[in-house]
Design a protein around this motif. Structure first.
Motif: not given
Ligand SMILES: [Zn+2]
Ligand SMILES: [Zn+2]
Lengths: 354, 175
Positions: A298-316
């Motif tokens: 999640r940190l990686g997604i938010e820091m734009n270090l990696l993309s294509g993984i929706p935060a919604k999926l992690l929440n679920e």
């Protein structure tokens, strides 16, 4: 029948990651306690009296006017659910673990999008809750206020001019309100500033608690910040105070992430991609390890270090990897080891295309 | 640059910490950096809230009689719960317990909340006088503002409204 849908579907509105600041503030919750006038609090009621309370709430929530204002609310007895299904409601944050004890005399009211839920006969006769994505305490309170007004048309509340809404526990008396925000704070965790930040919170009348923690450890860098005082402040004051502090913490977390991006990008990137690699490939995963890896991802997604993984999926996934949901999906009891294998498989499947 | 911690190996890890908005930097060697790996924030184990409250109440109600049995003490006129049980559970029995055990509950509330007066929402239907009182309070604030900006027309209007509400409050509740 919404309740079956609720326990079969791991998704809930608050997981959509579409609220303001939802990169750090995962969800906002407001909960108010209400009791019926002239009836002892739930812990003093026998089963027959407890059923009377459930009946009164059922009549109130099925009121047509209320449905028009606040959406269709449906009451279900907790005894209609299996133990696993009851636990799923807890894991989805729709009810508290306490509601499961002595479930024979308890009920839950749900709106079909699960934004509104009401616990009946928990510590108080009613605990009305609203759960939204991101930092939206004002919006959550507005919704609760509407439902509360609607319910009050049919039910007499235990209310005192001096002390406000009367509750079983004196810590809730007054507004009866607990507002809280779930925050993801991996940056402050990495630079070891969390203790300081969270200690400071205690000094301004708020509490911080690790989420999903087994006793002492916060799992997945998730913290719940909530108000402690319910008497002597208006609902609006409680919410604006909490919102202001939460905004402070969010900006500290953001500043930390920026500094990490600038100075320690390789270090963070390494952690993020290791987490990604493990989630994509592991064959045995405990829920503790999975939560830790989700946090890094999640940190990686938010820091734009990696993309294509929706935060919604992690929440679920936070709900789907819990034992109750795994058992529900598998359709059988499993040992801890079997669950770890099953969990890893479920996550591998989700990450196959990502 | 040498490592700030061991002073022996070259500093290759530069950590940034932000304290109250001020950035501070720590320079460490790989070995020391690994040794002070970030640890999770450890919480003080949560005290069980009800036991904790029961302790506070016990202090408020009886003082020394710590082993008071559940069935002892005055009983609430309405729900019949005895003081002893409240002490043990940290929970009151019903709404009427609040006025009944008032002399003990109010000091406790002051300690928990720093206040003994509700200023928030008042229920529309059952709020009655409290709702009127709250409305009068709000109008009085408006009145003060109107007077201070010398808007006397507005002030006169507000004064009339306040009188109206005060009258209906004295007559027993409803507007
Ligand atoms: Zn060193
Ligand atoms: Zn009582």
């Amino acid at each position: 029948m919404p309740l079956k849908k609720t326990v079969n579907d791991s998704h809930s509105r608050w997981m959509d990651a579409d609220g303001p600041e939802s990169g750090i503030a995962i969800s906002s919750r407001v909960r108010v306690a209400r009791n019926l006038a002239g009836i002892p609090f739930p812990h003093l009621l026998n089963n027959a009296k407890a059923e009377d309370v459930i009946h009164a709430v059922r009549l109130a929530v099925e009121d047509k006017e209320l449905a028009k204002q606040a959406g269709v609310l449906e009451l279900s007895l907790l005894s209609a659910l299996s133990p696993v299904e009851r636990q799923i409601l807890v894991d989805k944050h729709l009810i508290s673990p306490d509601l499961i004890d002595n479930f024979e005399r308890k009920a839950v009211v749900l709106r079909d999008d699960e934004v509104i839920s009401i616990m009946v006969n928990e510590e108080d006769h009613l605990r009305i809750q609203c759960l939204l994505s991101g930092l939206q305490l004002n919006e959550a309170w507005d919704l609760i206020n509407q439902v509360d007004d609607g319910l009050e048309k049919t039910m007499d509340y235990a209310f005192s001019e001096q002390l406000g809404y009367l509750t079983a526990c004196p810590t809730n008396v007054g507004t009866g309100m607990r507002a809280s925000v779930m925050l993801h704070l991996p940056g402050l965790g990495l630079v070891k500033q969390l203790r300081g930040v969270l200690n400071a919170i205690g000094k301004v009348g708020l509490t911080a608690r690790g989420l999903f923690g087994e006793g002492t450890e916060a799992l997945g860098d998730l913290y719940q910040i909530s108000n402690q005082i319910t008497l002597g402040q208006t609902e609006e004051e409680i919410i604006s105070n909490l919102t202001a502090i939460v905004r402070q913490i969010i900006s500290q977390e953001k500043a930390t992430r920026e500094a990490l991006y600038k100075d320690r990008r390789d270090f963070v990137e390494d952690r993020v991609y290791r987490a990604y690699g493990i989630l994509k490939n592991a064959h045995i995963l405990s829920s503790e390890e999975a939560m830790r890896l989700f946090s890094e991802l999640r940190l990686g997604i938010e820091m734009n270090l990696l993309s294509g993984i929706p935060a919604k999926l992690l929440n679920e996934l936070m709900v789907r990897i819990r034992p109750a949901y795994l058992i529900k999906v598998a359709g059988r009891e499993m040992s801890a080891h079997q669950r770890d294998v099953f969990r890893a498989e479920l996550i591998r499947n989700e990450f196959k295309e990502l | 640059m040498l490592c700030e911690r061991c002073g022996q190996r070259p500093a290759t890890v530069h950590m940034t910490e932000i304290i109250n908005g001020h950035k501070s930097e720590t320079h460490l060697c790989e070995v020391c950096a690994r040794e002070i790996q970030p640890q999770g924030f450890g919480f003080v184990p949560q005290i069980h809230l009800h036991n904790f409250l029961a302790g506070l109440l016990n202090h408020e109600l009886g003082g020394e009689q710590h082993d008071q049995a559940e069935t002892t003490g005055n009983r609430c006129e309405k729900c019949g719960v005895p003081e002893g049980q409240i002490l043990k559970q940290g929970l009151l029995g019903c709404g009427d317990c609040y006025p009944f055990f008032e002399d003990k509950v109010l000091p406790l509330l002051r300690r928990i909340h720093g206040s003994t007066r509700h200023t928030g929402k008042v229920p529309e239907r059952t709020g009655g006088r409290a709702r009127l009182a709250k409305e009068i309070g709000i109008l009085k604030n408006h009145l003060k503002e109107a007077v201070s900006r010398e808007d006397f027309e507005q002030a006169a209007q507000l004064r009339d409204q306040i009188h109206q509400l005060e009258k209906s409050m004295n007559e027993g509740g409803e507007v």
